[in-house]
Design a protein around this motif. Structure first.
Motif, short mmCIF file in Angstrom:
data_model
loop_
_atom_site.label_atom_id
_atom_site.label_comp_id
_atom_site.label_asym_id
_atom_site.label_seq_id
_atom_site.Cartn_x
_atom_site.Cartn_y
_atom_site.Cartn_z
N GLU A 27 1.10 -1.81 0.52
CA GLU A 27 0.20 -0.09 -0.16
C GLU A 27 1.11 0.93 -0.35
O GLU A 27 0.52 2.00 -1.12
CB GLU A 27 -0.96 -0.05 1.24
N GLY A 28 1.83 1.50 1.37
CA GLY A 28 2.84 2.63 0.33
C GLY A 28 3.40 2.54 -0.40
O GLY A 28 3.76 4.20 -1.51
N LYS A 29 3.39 1.68 -1.42
CA LYS A 29 3.95 2.04 -2.27
C LYS A 29 3.25 2.28 -3.35
O LYS A 29 4.01 3.11 -4.01
CB LYS A 29 5.40 0.43 -2.65
N LEU A 30 2.49 1.49 -3.58
CA LEU A 30 1.37 2.05 -4.20
C LEU A 30 1.12 3.56 -4.20
O LEU A 30 0.90 4.26 -4.88
CB LEU A 30 -0.21 1.06 -4.35
N GLU A 31 1.30 3.97 -2.93
CA GLU A 31 1.28 5.74 -2.68
C GLU A 31 2.06 6.54 -3.58
O GLU A 31 1.56 7.24 -3.84
CB GLU A 31 1.27 5.64 -1.38
N VAL A 32 3.51 5.87 -3.73
CA VAL A 32 4.31 6.67 -3.88
C VAL A 32 4.36 6.78 -4.95
O VAL A 32 4.17 7.46 -6.28
CB VAL A 32 6.14 5.80 -3.07
N LEU A 33 4.27 5.46 -5.95
CA LEU A 33 3.98 4.90 -7.52
C LEU A 33 2.39 6.06 -7.68
O LEU A 33 3.21 6.83 -8.45
CB LEU A 33 3.56 3.71 -7.72
N THR A 34 1.95 6.56 -7.23
CA THR A 34 0.52 7.31 -7.65
C THR A 34 1.04 8.46 -7.92
O THR A 34 0.35 9.55 -8.51
CB THR A 34 -0.95 7.52 -5.81
N GLN A 35 1.91 9.17 -6.70
CA GLN A 35 2.16 10.04 -6.57
C GLN A 35 3.29 10.93 -7.95
O GLN A 35 3.15 11.61 -8.50
CB GLN A 35 3.00 10.89 -5.53
N SER A 36 3.86 10.01 -8.05
CA SER A 36 5.06 9.77 -9.22
C SER A 36 4.11 9.69 -10.80
O SER A 36 4.39 10.43 -11.19
CB SER A 36 6.33 8.85 -8.97
N ILE A 37 3.41 9.27 -10.78
CA ILE A 37 2.42 9.28 -11.95
C ILE A 37 1.90 10.02 -11.95
O ILE A 37 1.72 11.14 -12.93
CB ILE A 37 1.71 8.25 -12.47
#
Length: 50
Positions: A27-37
């Motif tokens: 979940e934490g990694k997905l949040e960072v990925l969403t911000q990067s996108i």
């Protein structure tokens, strides 16, 4: 009945704990990925305006 329940918890407890741990980390990694996108999308929008 009680013995079966304790045995089932003993057999399933570790896989459940590992699954929860991995889901929390993911979940934490997905949040960072969403911000990067989202940041990448903003940069692309700005560059297409020029």
């Amino acid at each position: 009945m009680s013995n079966d329940l304790v045995n089932m918890i003993g057999n399933l407890g570790f896989p459940i704990a590992v699954s929860v741990y991995l889901l929390v980390r993911l979940e934490g990694k997905l949040e960072v990925l969403t911000q990067s996108i989202n940041n990448l999308s903003k940069v692309i929008d700005k560059s297409s305006e020029d």
